[in-house]
Design a protein around this motif. Sequence first.
Motif, short mmCIF file in Angstrom:
data_model
loop_
_atom_site.label_atom_id
_atom_site.label_comp_id
_atom_site.label_asym_id
_atom_site.label_seq_id
_atom_site.Cartn_x
_atom_site.Cartn_y
_atom_site.Cartn_z
N ALA A 75 16.73 58.91 -11.50
CA ALA A 75 15.66 59.65 -11.25
C ALA A 75 14.56 59.78 -12.27
CB ALA A 75 16.20 61.20 -10.88
N LEU A 76 14.89 59.82 -13.65
CA LEU A 76 14.10 60.01 -14.73
C LEU A 76 13.11 58.60 -14.75
CD1 LEU A 76 13.48 61.93 -17.01
CD2 LEU A 76 15.02 60.54 -18.34
N VAL A 95 14.40 62.96 -25.53
CA VAL A 95 14.92 61.69 -26.25
C VAL A 95 14.46 60.50 -25.75
CG1 VAL A 95 16.78 60.42 -26.85
CG2 VAL A 95 16.73 62.98 -27.73
N LEU A 96 14.62 60.61 -24.45
CA LEU A 96 13.92 59.43 -23.58
C LEU A 96 12.25 59.19 -23.21
CD1 LEU A 96 16.99 59.30 -21.05
CD2 LEU A 96 16.48 57.56 -22.83
N ARG A 139 -1.14 66.66 -17.50
CA ARG A 139 -2.47 66.08 -17.72
C ARG A 139 -2.57 65.79 -18.97
NH1 ARG A 139 -5.71 69.97 -13.70
NH2 ARG A 139 -5.13 69.09 -11.75
N ASP A 140 -1.86 66.20 -19.85
CA ASP A 140 -1.83 65.65 -21.20
C ASP A 140 -0.93 64.31 -21.42
OD1 ASP A 140 -1.54 65.47 -23.81
OD2 ASP A 140 -0.35 67.13 -24.27
N GLU A 141 -1.43 63.31 -21.50
CA GLU A 141 -0.94 62.08 -21.63
C GLU A 141 -0.68 61.64 -22.76
OE1 GLU A 141 -2.62 59.12 -18.93
OE2 GLU A 141 -2.44 60.53 -17.28
N GLN A 142 -0.74 62.24 -23.95
CA GLN A 142 -0.62 61.93 -25.26
C GLN A 142 1.14 61.70 -25.50
OE1 GLN A 142 -1.52 65.06 -28.31
NE2 GLN A 142 -3.59 65.14 -27.42
N GLU A 143 1.25 60.48 -26.25
CA GLU A 143 2.86 60.29 -26.24
C GLU A 143 3.34 60.42 -27.78
OE1 GLU A 143 3.89 56.45 -25.13
OE2 GLU A 143 2.81 56.19 -23.55
N GLU A 144 4.55 61.16 -27.89
CA GLU A 144 5.03 61.05 -29.21
C GLU A 144 5.33 59.77 -29.89
OE1 GLU A 144 8.39 63.44 -28.39
OE2 GLU A 144 7.32 65.37 -28.66
#
Length: 182
Positions: A75-76, A95-96, A139-144
């Motif tokens: 699902a993820l 974590v994913l 809407r915040d597409e910043q990735e860690e």
Amino acid sequence: GSGIRKQREPTRILIALPVQPDLVCHLLHALKTAFPDGGTKDGLQFAIRPHPMCPLTAEGLQWPAFVSHGSFEAALESCSVVIYAGGGTGMEAKVLDRRVIRYRSELLLSADGSELMAGDTVTDCSDGDFREIVLSVARDEQEESVSQRKAILERFFPLPNTDAWLEAISRLCPQASVRQVP
């Protein structure tokens, strides 16, 4: 330009339902109230993942969303945001590399074991700010960065202190031969 505008794919949000029936009802009510059209006009698409012990059908949901009956991991895969209300799904999603929102009902006492995941790790929302928070996170597409994810893992799953374990074992079991492993 040619005047042809490419339509953006909707942001897919996984709703990981908890095992507690009252909390499920509150979360689904908040979701349906905030997005009566299923998120369509806001460019969102919701996938509902019921807890394995609490089955749910699309007919039973009575709201335009996809009900996922496979594994949490399956699902993820197609979702970039996860909304959860307790349990380990929030940490697993984080974590994913998913953006995570923890729902907290304003009318129920929290017995959430994921309280360790504070504001810098997940974003909290409740009934009153549900729509605003979901839209903001979606809407915040910043990735860690990898280092941020690693820091989260180390905070919740620190490496064991080998010396402390060996000392504890030698005190509890003086007859045991405890040696340091290189």
